[in-house]
Design an enzyme around this catalytic site. Sequence first.
Site, PDB file in Angstrom:
ATOM      1  N   PHE A 137     -16.253   9.165  79.216  1.00  0.00           N
ATOM      2  CA  PHE A 137     -17.432   8.461  79.721  1.00  0.00           C
ATOM      3  C   PHE A 137     -16.893   7.247  80.488  1.00  0.00           C
ATOM      4  O   PHE A 137     -15.979   6.562  80.013  1.00  0.00           O
ATOM      5  CB  PHE A 137     -18.302   8.014  78.533  1.00  0.00           C
ATOM      6  CG  PHE A 137     -19.596   7.389  78.945  1.00  0.00           C
ATOM      7  CD1 PHE A 137     -20.702   8.180  79.224  1.00  0.00           C
ATOM      8  CD2 PHE A 137     -19.709   6.014  79.076  1.00  0.00           C
ATOM      9  CE1 PHE A 137     -21.896   7.598  79.622  1.00  0.00           C
ATOM     10  CE2 PHE A 137     -20.901   5.432  79.471  1.00  0.00           C
ATOM     11  CZ  PHE A 137     -22.004   6.227  79.742  1.00  0.00           C
ATOM     12  N   ASP A 206     -13.861   7.142  70.138  1.00  0.00           N
ATOM     13  CA  ASP A 206     -15.241   6.844  70.527  1.00  0.00           C
ATOM     14  C   ASP A 206     -16.109   7.968  69.952  1.00  0.00           C
ATOM     15  O   ASP A 206     -15.963   9.137  70.338  1.00  0.00           O
ATOM     16  CB  ASP A 206     -15.337   6.805  72.066  1.00  0.00           C
ATOM     17  CG  ASP A 206     -16.752   6.501  72.558  1.00  0.00           C
ATOM     18  OD1 ASP A 206     -17.703   6.817  71.835  1.00  0.00           O
ATOM     19  OD2 ASP A 206     -16.883   5.981  73.685  1.00  0.00           O
ATOM     20  N   TYR A 231     -27.664   4.493  69.118  1.00  0.00           N
ATOM     21  CA  TYR A 231     -28.967   4.888  69.685  1.00  0.00           C
ATOM     22  C   TYR A 231     -29.087   6.379  69.996  1.00  0.00           C
ATOM     23  O   TYR A 231     -30.119   6.815  70.485  1.00  0.00           O
ATOM     24  CB  TYR A 231     -29.292   4.056  70.934  1.00  0.00           C
ATOM     25  CG  TYR A 231     -28.178   3.904  71.949  1.00  0.00           C
ATOM     26  CD1 TYR A 231     -27.786   4.961  72.750  1.00  0.00           C
ATOM     27  CD2 TYR A 231     -27.517   2.678  72.105  1.00  0.00           C
ATOM     28  CE1 TYR A 231     -26.768   4.816  73.677  1.00  0.00           C
ATOM     29  CE2 TYR A 231     -26.487   2.522  73.031  1.00  0.00           C
ATOM     30  CZ  TYR A 231     -26.124   3.598  73.808  1.00  0.00           C
ATOM     31  OH  TYR A 231     -25.110   3.463  74.724  1.00  0.00           O
ATOM     32  N   LYS A 232     -28.050   7.168  69.719  1.00  0.00           N
ATOM     33  CA  LYS A 232     -28.135   8.614  69.981  1.00  0.00           C
ATOM     34  C   LYS A 232     -28.549   9.328  68.679  1.00  0.00           C
ATOM     35  O   LYS A 232     -29.693   9.225  68.272  1.00  0.00           O
ATOM     36  CB  LYS A 232     -26.812   9.134  70.537  1.00  0.00           C
ATOM     37  CG  LYS A 232     -26.402   8.473  71.869  1.00  0.00           C
ATOM     38  CD  LYS A 232     -25.111   9.087  72.384  1.00  0.00           C
ATOM     39  CE  LYS A 232     -24.464   8.270  73.483  1.00  0.00           C
ATOM     40  NZ  LYS A 232     -25.161   8.337  74.758  1.00  0.00           N
ATOM     41  N   ARG A 380     -28.154  19.024  80.287  1.00  0.00           N
ATOM     42  CA  ARG A 380     -27.694  18.755  78.914  1.00  0.00           C
ATOM     43  C   ARG A 380     -28.870  18.897  77.943  1.00  0.00           C
ATOM     44  O   ARG A 380     -29.953  18.342  78.178  1.00  0.00           O
ATOM     45  CB  ARG A 380     -27.139  17.325  78.793  1.00  0.00           C
ATOM     46  CG  ARG A 380     -25.909  17.030  79.616  1.00  0.00           C
ATOM     47  CD  ARG A 380     -25.226  15.746  79.140  1.00  0.00           C
ATOM     48  NE  ARG A 380     -26.166  14.663  78.837  1.00  0.00           N
ATOM     49  CZ  ARG A 380     -25.810  13.532  78.233  1.00  0.00           C
ATOM     50  NH1 ARG A 380     -24.550  13.346  77.866  1.00  0.00           N
ATOM     51  NH2 ARG A 380     -26.704  12.587  78.005  1.00  0.00           N
TER      52      ARG A 380
HETATM   53  C1  LIG Z   1     -19.032   8.296  74.978  1.00  0.00           C
HETATM   54  C2  LIG Z   1     -19.716   7.019  75.353  1.00  0.00           C
HETATM   55  N1  LIG Z   1     -19.031   5.847  75.314  1.00  0.00           N
HETATM   56  C3  LIG Z   1     -19.617   4.682  75.651  1.00  0.00           C
HETATM   57  C4  LIG Z   1     -20.944   4.641  76.054  1.00  0.00           C
HETATM   58  C5  LIG Z   1     -21.540   3.333  76.497  1.00  0.00           C
HETATM   59  O1  LIG Z   1     -22.032   2.602  75.480  1.00  0.00           O
HETATM   60  P1  LIG Z   1     -22.689   1.162  75.700  1.00  0.00           P
HETATM   61  O2  LIG Z   1     -23.586   1.274  76.883  1.00  0.00           O
HETATM   62  O3  LIG Z   1     -23.458   0.992  74.417  1.00  0.00           O
HETATM   63  O4  LIG Z   1     -21.637   0.175  75.871  1.00  0.00           O
HETATM   64  C6  LIG Z   1     -21.702   5.818  76.076  1.00  0.00           C
HETATM   65  C7  LIG Z   1     -23.106   5.783  76.475  1.00  0.00           C
HETATM   66  O5  LIG Z   1     -23.806   6.743  76.551  1.00  0.00           O
HETATM   67  C8  LIG Z   1     -21.064   7.033  75.741  1.00  0.00           C
HETATM   68  O6  LIG Z   1     -21.735   8.188  75.799  1.00  0.00           O
END
Ligand SMILES: Cc1ncc(COP(=O)(O)O)c(C=O)c1O
Length: 419
Positions: A137, A206, A231-232, A380
């Site tokens: 990501f 992560d 939040y997921k 998705r």
């Molecule tokens: C794998 C992954 N890492 C990091 C993030 C970003 O997180 P944040 O916006 O809470 O910093 C996301 C957001 O969807 C994500 O899917």
Amino acid sequence: MTHQTQLRDRAAVLDGKDELAAKRQEFVLDDTVYLDGNSLGALPANVEARVADVITREWGKLRIRSWEESGWWTAPERIGDRLAPLLGAAPGQVVVADSTSVNVFKALVAAVRIARGEGGEGEGAERDEIVVDATTFPTDGYIAASAARLTGCRLIPSVPADVPGVLGPRTAAVLLNHADYRSGKLHDLPGLTAAVHAVGALVVWDLCHTAGALPIGLDEHGVDLAVGCTYKYLNGGPGSPAYLYVRKEHQPRFDSPLPGWNSHAEPFGMRADYAPADDAVRGRVGTPDILSLLAFDAALNVWEGVSTAAVRAKSLALTDFFLECVAAYVPEGRVESITPAAHAERGSQIALRCPDAAGVMKRLIERGVVGDYRAPDVLRFGFTPLYVSFADTERAARVLADTLADTLEELPESPPQGA
Ligand SMILES: Cc1ncc(COP(=O)(O)O)c(C=O)c1O
């Protein structure tokens, strides 16, 4: 019997046997099929009253007294301990605070410092490489690049399967995603963690796309540091704070690059010199985001009596059933699953390559099936076992087939899979 009748009947049987079926009543849902819990989890019904209570009583009436009397000050570690079982972590190792992005930064820089023996005997000082998931990501990639610049490391992007081949005596830290946000592919957390440890480096996982969807086993697999959002699949609400796991044995050497006053051993001593707290509290920075944090705390109530093994079993059954329904309803060549078929490599989402994914998803949402898409061509569908039913799953595949029947676009040749 038609395909449709058979699959609807199967869905009814599977829903009848589903030990998690009653959990759906604990969420605020309507008759749309909600398959976007891998982006924003649905609202647990008890959260509204709890947030109202925090606002009217704890803030409105008790005001400043709530930092102590309502437990606001210690909420990040208290709620971290409530979350810990879902991550496979014993108490005292998780704080809930800040965003995933910020926690990636803290964890990765701290991992490099530990691997280099900074603040200790200095063994490992020659380590000057950070390995990052090349399919990550984007935020993790940006932050890893910045962490590399700040620590004087070279950044080495690698797809997770190739990580063992790029590790060596110069590796300081490795940042990996447990599941790929586009394809839903699950990576081998125990195996990759062991490979990183074999060269004396530290790993940061992560967990955004797996926590709440499957057992993680952080303690069991010897993970050094981990981060993730709430939040997921954890249903904490839009922008709810993320978490940071710091393994007990690393805590004395966890040297945060963001040493704010909340992580001080004596925050109200107001000293000019920084002295870190002894434990996971070192992972905190500044004043916690109390409203969102306590909304997440309330959202954790839905996990009462739920085992992550049961969640995983249902998640795999749902995604298997979705793939079966898609194969039955959607003519060949219209979509292609890029999510691995093997259970050991599958998270809790199915990603389908499809031309005009944005347009198709828009029409699916208009027809009551909510998923999302990632540019340019990935649909998705996230399956949250606590509230998605097998009937939802059959309906989603059927509506997808109907929607695609209205368009004539065929799937072009498969491009190589990467980021
Ligand atoms: C794998 C992954 N890492 C990091 C993030 C970003 O997180 P944040 O916006 O809470 O910093 C996301 C957001 O969807 C994500 O899917």
